[in-house]
Design an enzyme around this catalytic site. Structure first.
Site, PDB file in Angstrom:
ATOM      1  N   GLU A  49       0.814  -1.220   0.000  1.00  0.00           N
ATOM      2  CA  GLU A  49       0.000   0.000   0.000  1.00  0.00           C
ATOM      3  C   GLU A  49       0.847   1.269   0.000  1.00  0.00           C
ATOM      4  O   GLU A  49       0.399   2.317  -0.484  1.00  0.00           O
ATOM      5  CB  GLU A  49      -0.958   0.012   1.194  1.00  0.00           C
ATOM      6  CG  GLU A  49      -2.087  -1.007   1.091  1.00  0.00           C
ATOM      7  CD  GLU A  49      -1.728  -2.360   1.687  1.00  0.00           C
ATOM      8  OE1 GLU A  49      -0.533  -2.596   1.985  1.00  0.00           O
ATOM      9  OE2 GLU A  49      -2.643  -3.193   1.860  1.00  0.00           O
ATOM     10  N   PHE A 111     -10.931  -7.795  13.858  1.00  0.00           N
ATOM     11  CA  PHE A 111      -9.877  -8.204  12.926  1.00  0.00           C
ATOM     12  C   PHE A 111      -9.610  -7.079  11.918  1.00  0.00           C
ATOM     13  O   PHE A 111     -10.537  -6.545  11.318  1.00  0.00           O
ATOM     14  CB  PHE A 111     -10.280  -9.487  12.197  1.00  0.00           C
ATOM     15  CG  PHE A 111      -9.248  -9.917  11.179  1.00  0.00           C
ATOM     16  CD1 PHE A 111      -7.984 -10.315  11.579  1.00  0.00           C
ATOM     17  CD2 PHE A 111      -9.543  -9.908   9.822  1.00  0.00           C
ATOM     18  CE1 PHE A 111      -7.030 -10.689  10.651  1.00  0.00           C
ATOM     19  CE2 PHE A 111      -8.587 -10.288   8.890  1.00  0.00           C
ATOM     20  CZ  PHE A 111      -7.332 -10.676   9.307  1.00  0.00           C
ATOM     21  N   GLN A 112      -8.366  -6.758  11.736  1.00  0.00           N
ATOM     22  CA  GLN A 112      -7.913  -5.687  10.839  1.00  0.00           C
ATOM     23  C   GLN A 112      -8.575  -4.352  11.152  1.00  0.00           C
ATOM     24  O   GLN A 112      -8.848  -3.554  10.263  1.00  0.00           O
ATOM     25  CB  GLN A 112      -8.119  -6.076   9.366  1.00  0.00           C
ATOM     26  CG  GLN A 112      -7.164  -7.191   8.939  1.00  0.00           C
ATOM     27  CD  GLN A 112      -7.099  -7.407   7.440  1.00  0.00           C
ATOM     28  OE1 GLN A 112      -8.065  -7.145   6.720  1.00  0.00           O
ATOM     29  NE2 GLN A 112      -5.957  -7.886   6.961  1.00  0.00           N
ATOM     30  N   LYS A 161     -17.345  -1.236   6.245  1.00  0.00           N
ATOM     31  CA  LYS A 161     -17.804  -2.238   5.278  1.00  0.00           C
ATOM     32  C   LYS A 161     -19.325  -2.242   5.173  1.00  0.00           C
ATOM     33  O   LYS A 161     -19.885  -2.366   4.079  1.00  0.00           O
ATOM     34  CB  LYS A 161     -17.295  -3.610   5.718  1.00  0.00           C
ATOM     35  CG  LYS A 161     -17.528  -4.700   4.679  1.00  0.00           C
ATOM     36  CD  LYS A 161     -16.821  -5.992   5.070  1.00  0.00           C
ATOM     37  CE  LYS A 161     -16.898  -7.015   3.945  1.00  0.00           C
ATOM     38  NZ  LYS A 161     -16.166  -8.259   4.283  1.00  0.00           N
ATOM     39  N   MET A 479      24.303   9.079   2.220  1.00  0.00           N
ATOM     40  CA  MET A 479      24.256  10.358   2.926  1.00  0.00           C
ATOM     41  C   MET A 479      24.622  10.163   4.402  1.00  0.00           C
ATOM     42  O   MET A 479      25.305  10.994   4.990  1.00  0.00           O
ATOM     43  CB  MET A 479      22.873  10.993   2.786  1.00  0.00           C
ATOM     44  CG  MET A 479      22.802  12.422   3.292  1.00  0.00           C
ATOM     45  SD  MET A 479      23.934  13.536   2.412  1.00  0.00           S
ATOM     46  CE  MET A 479      22.869  14.185   1.128  1.00  0.00           C
TER      47      MET A 479
END
Lengths: 575, 179
Positions: A49, A111-112, A161, A479
């Site tokens: 993502e 969940f999630q 959802k 760097m």
């Protein structure tokens, strides 16, 4: 017309003119992915993502249109927090649609589940949790309006959802009217007049052009204003390309790794005209020592930027393009009313002498065929059209790209400025290529950066997005290595990466790309030409560059810009 | 040189949309920008779409303009008013439970009377009293109660409205306007 929330969401995105969404499905966003099958919107399936977010940013930076990403709840949402923070720092319009667990499950550690609006509150311009499917068309319209107006920035819409599954009566959202959001675009006329007087009287003016020039599409207005007034222009890291590097008035990049003339001209200026820039610490160096003799005119669309870091003598809140045009009119009016412009020829002559004495340098005499990273950047620049889009990650390679490329057009430079997000280049280049498919897109990346997000080249191969990636592979977090060499007595702590673990050519080929390795200067140009000819898949070139090379000039962190250090091999730095 | 706390304290009233999470947005802004708060009071207004926050801001490290301009960037913030304590009607509520047995109960009640406080709950050896007043009156009251033994004390933080303009009075501090 009855629709599901999911259908209404997709229809709302279509109504906003969205042509592409970068995303990855999962449980809570599943209902929204179903109507995507029937939508004309192109969906690009990313491998992580974070990639979706940076692709959307790259797309937005080159097209000026908002980038759109879609993710699921929980880890999907947390994985896109970095792009949201990056877009917030660089004022990039980004709309993220996130799935959320069903309303009844919110707050139960389902969940999630995560508190997506809470987590992203500090890194978005605004976010919304949609609790009623009927609100979706209005909320999406608001989200795009907030992302793209005023100071652009990222927004997130969190959609449970069951809201996606619920039915609603479709409607066209009206004109967005938010009680607490009224960006002001036109600058105050009196302040513009005061600024014009200050400019005309100044003997050592410098225009300090920032990313706001690009956001407000003010490049032409800036060019006209600089030519009208004869004032030299520095272009910050976020403004490279906003003013052509080949122009006689262009001084190039200021700041920690800016060139001597750009840095010193600001220090010695008596009038700094900050246009869409925000006095970032990487530009000012030690603030109390920055441009001490300068009167400051600060133009920014965000009123909170004015006086945040440096108190201006004239602060004008407004859209850069509109204010520059007003300044242009005001200066013309002063000239025609007989107010003479101060004599600036000594100033311009001084600037010329600095440019002659302190050009950018690197050691071109390569002993034993050592490949200099700057030489790779110059070769790429010379072997590509000048409208090529260059995308960088963060680190030495980014600075060399900004220093040694010659930017002639706006929107040809994409990089992560404010947040300094390693791993930005590969996905941002993919997004840029999706937005500008007819342009050549080259990512100039470091080996450390590349390893953070390289998997998105699988996305690019699968979607036939032929970006090119030049890895300046010095086998180090370069760097950090440079700072350890210069400021930590060469005590190299955890910066070595190895030049051939992973094998970048094999890795590129495993991801469906063409992989090329370049170890010697004479191989550089043929490899670039070969890469430019590939049009059906991505190309990765593993340039094995000199690990000892450092980015110069450099203003050490916290030091005054007067203490700029040029490459010790090429003479003394400082005043 | 650091200013005394009383000079650093400014009141800001913020009209916000009554939406979920709006308090977190304001509090989060103060926290992430490093702005300090002395006190914060929040409640709905007469218009159910809006709530009003009254924040006493500590301006030790930041200018009032910067606080106001950052607050104004929050989409749910509708209006911000700076109230100079000298030009505002400011009140705060204090509830205190104090040890007060038969030997000193009279003194406590007398003290409360001096401040026009009220006894709102009575126990065998303690009293709960209430006082509404200016923050400095409450400070005084609190200091005088302390020797009796404060068992619990809660203050609301001030709420404030702009002082009304009258023809014979000086004009109040102007609304904090954004440039």
């Amino acid at each position: 017309m009855q629709l599901t929330g999911a259908q209404a969401l997709v229809k709302s995105l279509e109504a906003q003119g969205v042509e592409v969404i970068f995303g990855l499905p999962g449980g809570a966003i599943l209902p929204v992915y179903d109507p995507m099958i029937d939508s004309p919107i192109r969906h690009i399936l990313v491998r992580h993502e974070q990639g979706a977010g940076h692709m959307a940013e790259g797309y937005a930076q080159v097209t000026g249109r908002p980038g759109v990403a879609m993710v699921t709840s929980g880890p999907g949402a947390t994985n896109i927090v970095t792009p949201l923070a990056n877009a917030a720092m660089d004022s990039t319009p980004l709309v993220v649609i996130a799935g959320q667990v069903a309303r009844a499950s919110i707050g139960t550690d389902a969940f999630q589940e995560c508190d997506t609006t809470g987590i992203t509150m500090g890194v978005t311009k605004h976010n919304w949790l949609v609790t009623d499917a009927q609100d979706l068309p209005a909320v999406i319209a608001e989200a795009f309006y907030v992302a793209t107006t005023g100071r652009p920035g990222p927004v997130l819409v969190d959609v449970p959802k069951d809201v996606s599954n619920a039915t609603m009566d479709w409607y066209e959202p009206g004109v967005v009217d938010l009680a607490g959001y009224h960006p002001r675009e036109v600058g105050d006329k009196d302040l513009v007049r005061q600024a014009a007087h200050l400019i005309q009287r100044s003997e050592r003016p410098v225009i300090y052009a920032g990313g706001g020039i690009l956001k407000s599409r003010a490049s032409k207005a800036l060019l006209a204003f600089a030519e009208l007034t004869g004032i030299p222009v520095v272009t910050t890291l976020m403004a490279r390309g906003a003013f052509p590097d080949s122009h006689a008035l262009c001084l190039g990049m200021p700041g920690m790794h800016g060139n001597y003339t750009a840095v010193t001209a600001m220090q010695r200026s008596d009038c700094l005209i900050a246009l869409g820039s925000r006095f970032d610490d990487r530009v000012t160096g030690k603030l109390s020592e920055f441009a001490k003799d300068a009167k400051v005119i600060h133009v920014d669309i965000d009123p909170a930027e004015i006086g945040k870091v440096r108190m201006p003598d004239v602060g004008i809140a407004g859209d850069c393009r509109l204010v520059i045009e007003a300044l242009d009119d005001s200066v013309r009016a002063l000239v025609s009313s007989g107010e003479a412009q101060a004599d600036r020829s000594p100033w311009l002559a001084t600037i010329r002498s600095w440019q002659e004495e302190h050009p950018l340098h690197y050691d071109r005499e390569t002993s034993e065929g050592v490949l200099k990273p700057q030489f790779v950047v110059e070769s790429l620049r010379d072997a590509t059209p000048d409208d090529t889009i260059v995308v960088a990650g963060v680190g030495q390679h980014q600075m060399w790209a900004s220093q040694y490329w010659r930017f002639e057009h706006p929107y040809t430079w994409v990089n992560s400025g404010g947040l300094g997000t390693m791993g930005f280049a590969v996905p941002a280049a993919i997004g840029a290529k999706v937005g500008m498919p007819d342009r050549l897109v080259w990512a100039i990346d470091g080996d450390g950066c590349f390893q953070m997000t390289a998997q998105e080249l699988v996305t690019a191969s699968a979607e036939r997005i032929p970006v090119k990636v030049a890895i300046l592979n010095n086998a180090y977090l370069g760097m950090v290595r440079q700072w350890q060499e210069m400021f930590y007595e060469e005590r190299y702590s955890e910066v070595y990466l190895s030049p051939d673990l992973p094998d970048y050519v094999l890795w590129a080929e495993a991801m469906g790309c063409v992989g090329i390795r370049v170890e010697h200067p004479e191989e550089v140009l043929p490899a670039i030409e070969k890469a430019n000819d590939v049009d059906d898949r991505p190309v990765v070139i593993d340039f094995r560059t000199d690990a000892m090379e450092k980015v110069y000039p450099m203003v050490p962190a916290g030091a005054s810009n007067d203490d700029i250090v040029v490459d010790p091999r090429f003479g003394q730095g400082g005043r | 040189m650091a200013q005394p706390a009383s000079h650093r304290r400014h009141l800001v009233t913020i009209l916000v949309e009554n939406k979920a999470g709006v308090l977190a947005r304001v509090a989060g802004l103060f926290s992430r920008r490093g702005f300090n708060i002395f006190s914060l009071a929040v409640a709905p207004t007469d218009d159910e779409r809006f709530s009003r926050l009254t924040i006493a801001v500590d301006l030790e490290s930041v200018s009032l303009e910067q606080v106001i301009r950052q607050l104004d960037k929050l989409v749910n913030v509708v209006a911000i008013e700076e109230l100079d304590p000298a030009d505002a009607t400011e009140r705060e509520l204090l509830l205190a439970t104090v040890s007060a047995d038969a030997s000193n109960r009279g003194q406590v009640i007398e003290l409360s009377g001096c401040f026009e406080g009220r006894i709102v709950d009575v126990g065998h050896d303690s009293l709960t009293m209430m006082l509404a007043g200016t923050p400095s009156q409450l400070d005084d009251f609190e200091a005088l109660l302390r020797p009796f033994g404060i068992i619990a004390l809660q203050r609301s933080g001030p709420v404030a409205l702009k002082r009304l303009v009258r023809a014979d009075a000086q004009s109040p501090a102007s609304l904090a306007r954004l440039a």
